[in-house]
Scaffold this motif. Sequence first.
Motif, PDB file in Angstrom:
ATOM      1  N   VAL A 122      -3.517   0.817  -3.014  1.00  0.00           N
ATOM      2  CA  VAL A 122      -3.967   1.271  -1.530  1.00  0.00           C
ATOM      3  C   VAL A 122      -4.569  -0.225  -1.051  1.00  0.00           C
ATOM      4  O   VAL A 122      -5.039  -0.990  -1.666  1.00  0.00           O
ATOM      5  CB  VAL A 122      -4.727   2.338  -1.486  1.00  0.00           C
ATOM      6  N   CYS A 123      -4.295  -0.121   0.412  1.00  0.00           N
ATOM      7  CA  CYS A 123      -4.958  -1.526   0.993  1.00  0.00           C
ATOM      8  C   CYS A 123      -6.395  -0.659   1.366  1.00  0.00           C
ATOM      9  O   CYS A 123      -6.821   0.250   1.233  1.00  0.00           O
ATOM     10  CB  CYS A 123      -4.225  -1.816   2.297  1.00  0.00           C
TER      11      CYS A 123
ATOM     12  N   CYS B  17       0.770  -1.191   0.060  1.00  0.00           N
ATOM     13  CA  CYS B  17       0.061  -0.083   0.058  1.00  0.00           C
ATOM     14  C   CYS B  17       0.869   1.272  -0.133  1.00  0.00           C
ATOM     15  O   CYS B  17       1.976   1.151   0.614  1.00  0.00           O
ATOM     16  CB  CYS B  17      -0.886  -0.025   1.282  1.00  0.00           C
TER      17      CYS B  17
ATOM     18  N   GLY C  85      -0.218   4.184   0.986  1.00  0.00           N
ATOM     19  CA  GLY C  85      -0.703   5.045   2.010  1.00  0.00           C
ATOM     20  C   GLY C  85      -1.826   5.849   1.381  1.00  0.00           C
ATOM     21  O   GLY C  85      -2.128   6.067   0.268  1.00  0.00           O
ATOM     22  N   PRO C  86      -2.333   6.860   2.150  1.00  0.00           N
ATOM     23  CA  PRO C  86      -3.469   7.698   1.710  1.00  0.00           C
ATOM     24  C   PRO C  86      -2.920   8.784   0.804  1.00  0.00           C
ATOM     25  O   PRO C  86      -3.537   9.635  -0.057  1.00  0.00           O
ATOM     26  CB  PRO C  86      -4.091   8.089   3.034  1.00  0.00           C
ATOM     27  N   TYR C  87      -1.673   9.305   0.893  1.00  0.00           N
ATOM     28  CA  TYR C  87      -1.172  10.523   0.144  1.00  0.00           C
ATOM     29  C   TYR C  87      -0.631   9.991  -1.264  1.00  0.00           C
ATOM     30  O   TYR C  87      -0.695  11.056  -2.123  1.00  0.00           O
ATOM     31  CB  TYR C  87      -0.071  11.215   1.031  1.00  0.00           C
TER      32      TYR C  87
ATOM     33  N   PRO D 108      -9.367   7.265   2.617  1.00  0.00           N
ATOM     34  CA  PRO D 108      -8.645   8.377   2.768  1.00  0.00           C
ATOM     35  C   PRO D 108      -7.650   8.876   1.579  1.00  0.00           C
ATOM     36  O   PRO D 108      -7.467  10.005   1.410  1.00  0.00           O
ATOM     37  CB  PRO D 108      -7.688   8.209   3.911  1.00  0.00           C
ATOM     38  N   SER D 109      -7.458   7.977   0.723  1.00  0.00           N
ATOM     39  CA  SER D 109      -6.579   8.226  -0.330  1.00  0.00           C
ATOM     40  C   SER D 109      -7.714   8.962  -1.265  1.00  0.00           C
ATOM     41  O   SER D 109      -7.150   9.831  -2.496  1.00  0.00           O
ATOM     42  CB  SER D 109      -5.955   6.928  -1.248  1.00  0.00           C
TER      43      SER D 109
ATOM     44  N   VAL E 136      -7.920  -0.184   4.183  1.00  0.00           N
ATOM     45  CA  VAL E 136      -7.976   0.768   5.043  1.00  0.00           C
ATOM     46  C   VAL E 136      -7.797   2.264   4.545  1.00  0.00           C
ATOM     47  O   VAL E 136      -8.241   3.176   4.896  1.00  0.00           O
ATOM     48  CB  VAL E 136      -6.883   0.577   6.153  1.00  0.00           C
ATOM     49  N   HIS E 137      -6.690   2.390   3.283  1.00  0.00           N
ATOM     50  CA  HIS E 137      -6.454   3.665   2.929  1.00  0.00           C
ATOM     51  C   HIS E 137      -7.139   3.931   1.843  1.00  0.00           C
ATOM     52  O   HIS E 137      -6.946   5.049   1.110  1.00  0.00           O
ATOM     53  CB  HIS E 137      -4.957   3.715   2.684  1.00  0.00           C
TER      54      HIS E 137
ATOM     55  N   CYS F 178       2.294   1.573   3.949  1.00  0.00           N
ATOM     56  CA  CYS F 178       1.826   1.018   5.029  1.00  0.00           C
ATOM     57  C   CYS F 178       2.608  -0.434   4.540  1.00  0.00           C
ATOM     58  O   CYS F 178       2.652  -0.828   3.658  1.00  0.00           O
ATOM     59  CB  CYS F 178       0.488   0.953   5.423  1.00  0.00           C
TER      60      CYS F 178
ATOM     61  N   SER G 177       4.627   7.378   3.244  1.00  0.00           N
ATOM     62  CA  SER G 177       3.337   7.120   2.584  1.00  0.00           C
ATOM     63  C   SER G 177       3.068   5.830   2.408  1.00  0.00           C
ATOM     64  O   SER G 177       2.303   5.495   1.491  1.00  0.00           O
ATOM     65  CB  SER G 177       3.471   7.825   1.345  1.00  0.00           C
TER      66      SER G 177
END
Length: 70
Positions: A43-44, A9, A11-13, A50-51, A46-47, A25, A23
């Motif tokens: 992304v996973c 992943c 991350g969200p950014y 947010p992404s 969870v993100h 996870c 950035s």
Amino acid sequence: MSNHGSALCRGPYGGEGGDAAGSECADPAVFEVGRHHRAPLRVCPVHLGPSLLMASQVLWPPVITLVGRA
């Protein structure tokens, strides 16, 4: 569904290069979020939400592709 192996992943950014610090996870990427003039953001679960809100140049309406399984 394409297979991207065990990509992590981003991350969200969705930081890349010098902006990549913090950035990632440790979870495997399950989705790709389409972005304008950039590579898709992996992304996973969870993100994913947010992404869509925080990553740079996300297409709207969002283009989300399933690339793996959690």
